[in-house]
Write a protein that holds these residues in place. Structure first.
Motif, short mmCIF file in Angstrom:
data_model
loop_
_atom_site.label_atom_id
_atom_site.label_comp_id
_atom_site.label_asym_id
_atom_site.label_seq_id
_atom_site.Cartn_x
_atom_site.Cartn_y
_atom_site.Cartn_z
N PHE A 122 44.96 96.50 41.77
CA PHE A 122 45.96 97.72 41.77
C PHE A 122 45.05 98.91 41.73
CE2 PHE A 122 48.04 100.57 38.96
CZ PHE A 122 49.16 101.20 39.76
N LEU A 123 43.89 98.84 40.93
CA LEU A 123 43.06 100.07 40.99
C LEU A 123 42.42 100.37 42.30
CD1 LEU A 123 41.37 99.32 37.42
CD2 LEU A 123 43.04 101.24 37.94
N LYS A 124 41.86 99.12 42.84
CA LYS A 124 41.25 99.34 44.37
C LYS A 124 42.35 99.85 45.31
CE LYS A 124 37.80 95.78 43.85
NZ LYS A 124 37.45 94.63 44.36
N ALA A 125 43.70 99.47 44.97
CA ALA A 125 44.65 100.25 45.96
C ALA A 125 44.64 101.81 45.78
CB ALA A 125 46.05 99.50 45.78
N ILE A 126 44.74 102.25 44.47
CA ILE A 126 44.72 103.30 44.15
C ILE A 126 43.69 104.19 45.02
CG2 ILE A 126 44.43 105.30 42.36
CD1 ILE A 126 46.09 103.33 40.43
N LEU A 127 42.38 103.63 44.51
CA LEU A 127 41.01 104.23 45.39
C LEU A 127 41.16 104.33 46.58
CD1 LEU A 127 38.43 105.14 44.02
CD2 LEU A 127 37.45 102.81 44.29
N THR A 128 41.45 103.39 47.28
CA THR A 128 41.71 103.29 48.63
C THR A 128 42.49 104.29 49.37
OG1 THR A 128 41.16 101.14 48.89
CG2 THR A 128 42.10 101.97 50.93
N THR A 129 43.55 104.55 48.53
CA THR A 129 44.66 105.44 49.11
C THR A 129 44.15 106.92 49.04
OG1 THR A 129 46.40 104.23 48.47
CG2 THR A 129 47.08 106.56 48.60
N TYR A 130 43.52 107.21 47.81
CA TYR A 130 42.89 108.74 47.65
C TYR A 130 41.58 108.88 48.31
CZ TYR A 130 46.62 110.20 44.74
OH TYR A 130 47.91 110.51 44.35
N GLN A 131 40.87 107.83 48.76
CA GLN A 131 39.65 107.90 49.58
C GLN A 131 39.97 108.43 50.86
OE1 GLN A 131 37.65 104.43 48.67
NE2 GLN A 131 36.36 105.40 47.38
N GLU A 132 41.22 107.70 51.39
CA GLU A 132 41.72 108.15 52.57
C GLU A 132 42.01 109.50 52.92
OE1 GLU A 132 44.72 105.37 53.81
OE2 GLU A 132 43.38 103.74 53.92
N ILE A 133 42.78 110.04 51.56
CA ILE A 133 43.05 111.51 51.73
C ILE A 133 42.06 112.39 51.71
CG2 ILE A 133 44.03 113.25 50.22
CD1 ILE A 133 46.23 111.12 49.15
N ASN A 134 40.81 111.94 50.80
CA ASN A 134 39.75 112.79 50.87
C ASN A 134 39.01 113.05 52.15
OD1 ASN A 134 38.12 114.30 48.85
ND2 ASN A 134 36.84 112.54 48.45
N LYS A 135 39.12 112.09 53.35
CA LYS A 135 38.42 112.21 54.37
C LYS A 135 38.66 113.50 55.15
CE LYS A 135 38.00 107.13 55.25
NZ LYS A 135 38.46 106.00 55.99
#
Length: 135
Positions: A122-135
């Motif tokens: 679940f935490l990795k899903a949050i991290l992945t989602t927000y890292q994509e926004i950060n690109k």
């Protein structure tokens, strides 16, 4: 309309436009990485069986915020220690969902998912989602 009133209106519009795009990206990434570093839960999520692992929604695209609200709320309610980082994440996701601040994440009020995962997933899903926004 005098110059000071005009500058006040322009400043207010600037604040609103900045606020409308607030996604809390850096803050959420930092909090999530902190939780992942300190998370000892890696056991598999068993939806049918009662286990010590939480089964949290891994959201479908467009339903991230609603699922992140649901998942962090579940963690808050089922975590004896009431981790302040989880509480902060929950309130950040809830505010983003309620106020529609982050235009980059589609806003479905319902959490839709095909799979569930343990806390780390679940935490990795949050991290992945927000890292994509950060690109």
């Amino acid at each position: 309309m005098n110059a000071s009133m005009l500058s006040h209106i322009l400043f207010s519009c600037l604040l609103l436009s900045v606020q409308a795009e607030y996604c809390g990206v850096r803050e959420i990434i930092r909090y999530t990485e902190h939780l992942l570093d300190n998370s000892s839960v890696s056991c598999p999520c068993r939806q049918a069986a009662v286990s010590s692992c939480s089964c949290l929604p891994i959201p479908e695209r467009g339903h991230e915020l609603a699922c992140f609200v649901n998942g962090t709320k579940h963690l808050m309610e089922n975590n004896e220690s009431s981790n302040p980082v989880i509480i902060r994440l929950y309130w950040t996701f809830q505010a983003l969902l309620d106020r529609n601040f982050c235009k980059r994440l589609a806003h479905g009020d319902q959490c839709q998912y095909k799979t569930k995962g343990n806390v780390k997933e679940f935490l990795k899903a949050i991290l992945t989602t927000y890292q994509e926004i950060n690109k």
